[in-house]
Design a protein around this motif. Structure first.
Motif, PDB file in Angstrom:
ATOM      1  N   MET A  87       0.830  -1.203   0.000  1.00 47.40           N
ATOM      2  CA  MET A  87       0.000   0.000   0.000  1.00 47.40           C
ATOM      3  C   MET A  87       0.866   1.255   0.000  1.00 47.40           C
ATOM      4  SD  MET A  87      -2.837   1.769   0.105  1.00 47.40           S
ATOM      5  CE  MET A  87      -4.288   0.914   0.669  1.00 47.40           C
ATOM      6  N   MET A  88       1.833   1.311   0.886  1.00 52.38           N
ATOM      7  CA  MET A  88       2.674   2.502   0.983  1.00 52.38           C
ATOM      8  C   MET A  88       3.462   2.731  -0.316  1.00 52.38           C
ATOM      9  SD  MET A  88       1.866   3.748   3.827  1.00 52.38           S
ATOM     10  CE  MET A  88       0.314   2.922   4.094  1.00 52.38           C
ATOM     11  N   ASP A  89       4.035   1.661  -0.840  1.00 54.51           N
ATOM     12  CA  ASP A  89       4.796   1.769  -2.089  1.00 54.51           C
ATOM     13  C   ASP A  89       3.891   2.158  -3.256  1.00 54.51           C
ATOM     14  OD1 ASP A  89       7.036   1.012  -0.649  1.00 54.51           O
ATOM     15  OD2 ASP A  89       7.044  -1.053  -1.405  1.00 54.51           O
ATOM     16  N   TRP A  90       2.695   1.558  -3.306  1.00 54.24           N
ATOM     17  CA  TRP A  90       1.780   1.872  -4.401  1.00 54.24           C
ATOM     18  C   TRP A  90       1.366   3.341  -4.363  1.00 54.24           C
ATOM     19  CZ3 TRP A  90      -3.143   3.827  -4.666  1.00 54.24           C
ATOM     20  CH2 TRP A  90      -3.657   3.907  -5.963  1.00 54.24           C
ATOM     21  N   MET A  91       1.025   3.838  -3.174  1.00 55.94           N
ATOM     22  CA  MET A  91       0.591   5.238  -3.068  1.00 55.94           C
ATOM     23  C   MET A  91       1.704   6.188  -3.507  1.00 55.94           C
ATOM     24  SD  MET A  91      -1.895   5.568   0.290  1.00 55.94           S
ATOM     25  CE  MET A  91      -0.570   5.351   1.441  1.00 55.94           C
ATOM     26  N   LYS A  92       2.921   5.910  -3.093  1.00 53.10           N
ATOM     27  CA  LYS A  92       4.036   6.776  -3.488  1.00 53.10           C
ATOM     28  C   LYS A  92       4.245   6.724  -4.995  1.00 53.10           C
ATOM     29  CE  LYS A  92       8.835   8.020  -2.804  1.00 53.10           C
ATOM     30  NZ  LYS A  92       8.748   8.789  -3.996  1.00 53.10           N
ATOM     31  N   GLY A  93       4.285   5.520  -5.538  1.00 53.26           N
ATOM     32  CA  GLY A  93       4.503   5.377  -6.977  1.00 53.26           C
ATOM     33  C   GLY A  93       3.393   6.004  -7.802  1.00 53.26           C
ATOM     34  N   PHE A  94       2.161   5.827  -7.371  1.00 47.12           N
ATOM     35  CA  PHE A  94       1.017   6.393  -8.079  1.00 47.12           C
ATOM     36  C   PHE A  94       1.074   7.914  -8.044  1.00 47.12           C
ATOM     37  CE2 PHE A  94      -3.493   7.563  -8.519  1.00 47.12           C
ATOM     38  CZ  PHE A  94      -3.810   6.871  -9.672  1.00 47.12           C
ATOM     39  N   ASP A  99      -0.493  13.560 -11.565  1.00 45.07           N
ATOM     40  CA  ASP A  99      -0.798  14.743 -10.759  1.00 45.07           C
ATOM     41  C   ASP A  99      -2.291  14.762 -10.433  1.00 45.07           C
ATOM     42  OD1 ASP A  99      -2.274  16.060 -12.854  1.00 45.07           O
ATOM     43  OD2 ASP A  99      -0.408  16.857 -13.683  1.00 45.07           O
ATOM     44  N   SER A 100      -2.697  15.706  -9.609  1.00 43.45           N
ATOM     45  CA  SER A 100      -4.084  15.719  -9.121  1.00 43.45           C
ATOM     46  C   SER A 100      -5.093  15.923 -10.252  1.00 43.45           C
ATOM     47  CB  SER A 100      -4.270  16.783  -8.045  1.00 43.45           C
ATOM     48  OG  SER A 100      -3.970  18.064  -8.561  1.00 43.45           O
ATOM     49  N   ASP A 101      -4.768  16.736 -11.258  1.00 50.20           N
ATOM     50  CA  ASP A 101      -5.698  16.920 -12.383  1.00 50.20           C
ATOM     51  C   ASP A 101      -5.880  15.622 -13.164  1.00 50.20           C
ATOM     52  OD1 ASP A 101      -6.397  19.559 -11.949  1.00 50.20           O
ATOM     53  OD2 ASP A 101      -4.747  20.350 -13.157  1.00 50.20           O
ATOM     54  N   GLU A 102      -4.815  14.863 -13.302  1.00 50.56           N
ATOM     55  CA  GLU A 102      -4.919  13.576 -14.004  1.00 50.56           C
ATOM     56  C   GLU A 102      -5.725  12.580 -13.171  1.00 50.56           C
ATOM     57  OE1 GLU A 102      -0.667  13.808 -16.384  1.00 50.56           O
ATOM     58  OE2 GLU A 102      -0.703  13.093 -14.316  1.00 50.56           O
ATOM     59  N   ILE A 103      -5.502  12.581 -11.878  1.00 49.88           N
ATOM     60  CA  ILE A 103      -6.216  11.665 -10.991  1.00 49.88           C
ATOM     61  C   ILE A 103      -7.711  11.994 -10.964  1.00 49.88           C
ATOM     62  CG2 ILE A 103      -6.505  10.958  -8.564  1.00 49.88           C
ATOM     63  CD1 ILE A 103      -3.406  11.303  -8.319  1.00 49.88           C
ATOM     64  N   MET A 104      -8.042  13.265 -10.974  1.00 52.89           N
ATOM     65  CA  MET A 104      -9.442  13.681 -10.925  1.00 52.89           C
ATOM     66  C   MET A 104     -10.119  13.622 -12.289  1.00 52.89           C
ATOM     67  SD  MET A 104      -9.725  14.022  -7.777  1.00 52.89           S
ATOM     68  CE  MET A 104     -11.403  14.542  -7.732  1.00 52.89           C
ATOM     69  N   GLY A 105      -9.371  13.292 -13.340  1.00 50.62           N
ATOM     70  CA  GLY A 105      -9.953  13.155 -14.672  1.00 50.62           C
ATOM     71  C   GLY A 105     -10.120  14.465 -15.402  1.00 50.62           C
ATOM     72  N   ASN A 106      -9.458  15.503 -14.931  1.00 51.18           N
ATOM     73  CA  ASN A 106      -9.591  16.821 -15.550  1.00 51.18           C
ATOM     74  C   ASN A 106      -8.557  17.099 -16.628  1.00 51.18           C
ATOM     75  OD1 ASN A 106     -11.747  17.446 -13.843  1.00 51.18           O
ATOM     76  ND2 ASN A 106     -10.365  18.147 -12.247  1.00 51.18           N
ATOM     77  N   LYS A 107      -7.708  16.138 -16.888  1.00 54.33           N
ATOM     78  CA  LYS A 107      -6.650  16.335 -17.867  1.00 54.33           C
ATOM     79  C   LYS A 107      -6.475  15.053 -18.681  1.00 54.33           C
ATOM     80  CE  LYS A 107      -2.661  18.217 -16.404  1.00 54.33           C
ATOM     81  NZ  LYS A 107      -1.281  18.239 -15.867  1.00 54.33           N
ATOM     82  N   THR A 108      -6.335  15.212 -19.972  1.00 56.58           N
ATOM     83  CA  THR A 108      -6.097  14.067 -20.840  1.00 56.58           C
ATOM     84  C   THR A 108      -4.709  13.506 -20.547  1.00 56.58           C
ATOM     85  OG1 THR A 108      -7.488  15.018 -22.557  1.00 56.58           O
ATOM     86  CG2 THR A 108      -5.939  13.325 -23.250  1.00 56.58           C
ATOM     87  N   GLU A 119      -0.919  -0.342 -15.921  1.00 56.27           N
ATOM     88  CA  GLU A 119      -0.003  -0.951 -14.945  1.00 56.27           C
ATOM     89  C   GLU A 119      -0.500  -0.709 -13.519  1.00 56.27           C
ATOM     90  OE1 GLU A 119       3.944   0.599 -15.472  1.00 56.27           O
ATOM     91  OE2 GLU A 119       4.022  -0.017 -17.576  1.00 56.27           O
ATOM     92  N   GLU A 120      -0.942   0.506 -13.254  1.00 53.40           N
ATOM     93  CA  GLU A 120      -1.388   0.849 -11.906  1.00 53.40           C
ATOM     94  C   GLU A 120      -2.649   0.091 -11.511  1.00 53.40           C
ATOM     95  OE1 GLU A 120       0.347   2.465  -9.681  1.00 53.40           O
ATOM     96  OE2 GLU A 120       1.900   2.999 -11.123  1.00 53.40           O
ATOM     97  N   GLU A 121      -3.498  -0.184 -12.484  1.00 52.40           N
ATOM     98  CA  GLU A 121      -4.688  -0.981 -12.192  1.00 52.40           C
ATOM     99  C   GLU A 121      -4.284  -2.390 -11.751  1.00 52.40           C
ATOM    100  OE1 GLU A 121      -9.072  -1.826 -14.094  1.00 52.40           O
ATOM    101  OE2 GLU A 121      -7.399  -1.590 -15.475  1.00 52.40           O
ATOM    102  N   GLU A 122      -3.299  -2.957 -12.428  1.00 54.79           N
ATOM    103  CA  GLU A 122      -2.803  -4.279 -12.042  1.00 54.79           C
ATOM    104  C   GLU A 122      -2.174  -4.237 -10.651  1.00 54.79           C
ATOM    105  OE1 GLU A 122      -0.162  -5.701 -15.123  1.00 54.79           O
ATOM    106  OE2 GLU A 122      -1.665  -5.328 -16.672  1.00 54.79           O
ATOM    107  N   LYS A 123      -1.351  -3.228 -10.406  1.00 55.96           N
ATOM    108  CA  LYS A 123      -0.672  -3.110  -9.112  1.00 55.96           C
ATOM    109  C   LYS A 123      -1.655  -2.924  -7.965  1.00 55.96           C
ATOM    110  CE  LYS A 123       3.536  -0.861 -10.792  1.00 55.96           C
ATOM    111  NZ  LYS A 123       4.300   0.405 -10.727  1.00 55.96           N
ATOM    112  N   VAL A 124      -2.649  -2.061  -8.161  1.00 57.68           N
ATOM    113  CA  VAL A 124      -3.582  -1.793  -7.071  1.00 57.68           C
ATOM    114  C   VAL A 124      -4.422  -3.028  -6.773  1.00 57.68           C
ATOM    115  CG1 VAL A 124      -5.592  -0.837  -8.318  1.00 57.68           C
ATOM    116  CG2 VAL A 124      -5.009   0.036  -6.059  1.00 57.68           C
TER     117      VAL A 124
END
Length: 146
Positions: A87-94, A99-108, A119-124
């Motif tokens: 969990m800790m490693d995944w959160m840091k890597g993610f 960035d926050s705009d990408e995470i919130m879906g506000n940026k292509t 990759e992140e979907e597999e890791k999580v």
């Protein structure tokens, strides 16, 4: 002549509007947005379980010894710690990748980040399953001894 001039002006205004809208940064397409939402949901499902991991480790540690069951407690602790560390490693890597705009879906997302999202979907999912299973196994082990 007046109608032609009006049509040309209207066409020109329409063209300017189309260009201006196409130049704005677009939000993520639905597929990327849905994948991001799934990733965040998996994280949100198991993040509250971090406290449970700590409590289980605290219960298991005094029970570790050289007996066969004592070694099972030790394995359970290692599994719990692995889930926690994932969990800790995944959160840091993610957080390093998006960035926050990408995470919130506000940026292509750029093409590279689209690949990272997969990759992140597999890791999580690996992290989520490890946490859920390690907690389940530790609780079952503790229930056997009570």
């Amino acid at each position: 002549m007046k109608n032609n001039l009006f049509s040309i002006k209207a066409l020109f205004v329409l063209l300017i509007l189309l260009v201006s809208f196409s130049c704005k940064e677009e939000k993520q397409p639905n597929e990327e947005k849905l994948r991001m939402e799934k990733i965040l949901a998996a994280h949100d499902e198991v993040m509250p379980k971090m406290g449970t991991i700590g409590k289980l480790i605290g219960k298991l540690e005094p029970m570790v010894d050289t007996t066969a069951i004592g070694k099972q407690y030790e394995v359970a602790i290692l599994d719990l710690k692995e889930g926690y560390n994932l969990m800790m490693d995944w959160m840091k890597g993610f957080g390093d990748r998006f960035d926050s705009d990408e995470i919130m879906g506000n940026k292509t997302l750029a093409d590279e980040k689209k690949a990272w999202l997969i990759e992140e979907e597999e890791k999580v999912n690996i992290m989520r399953n490890k946490i859920i299973n390690s907690i389940k196994n530790a609780e079952e082990l503790l229930n056997k001894t009570n």
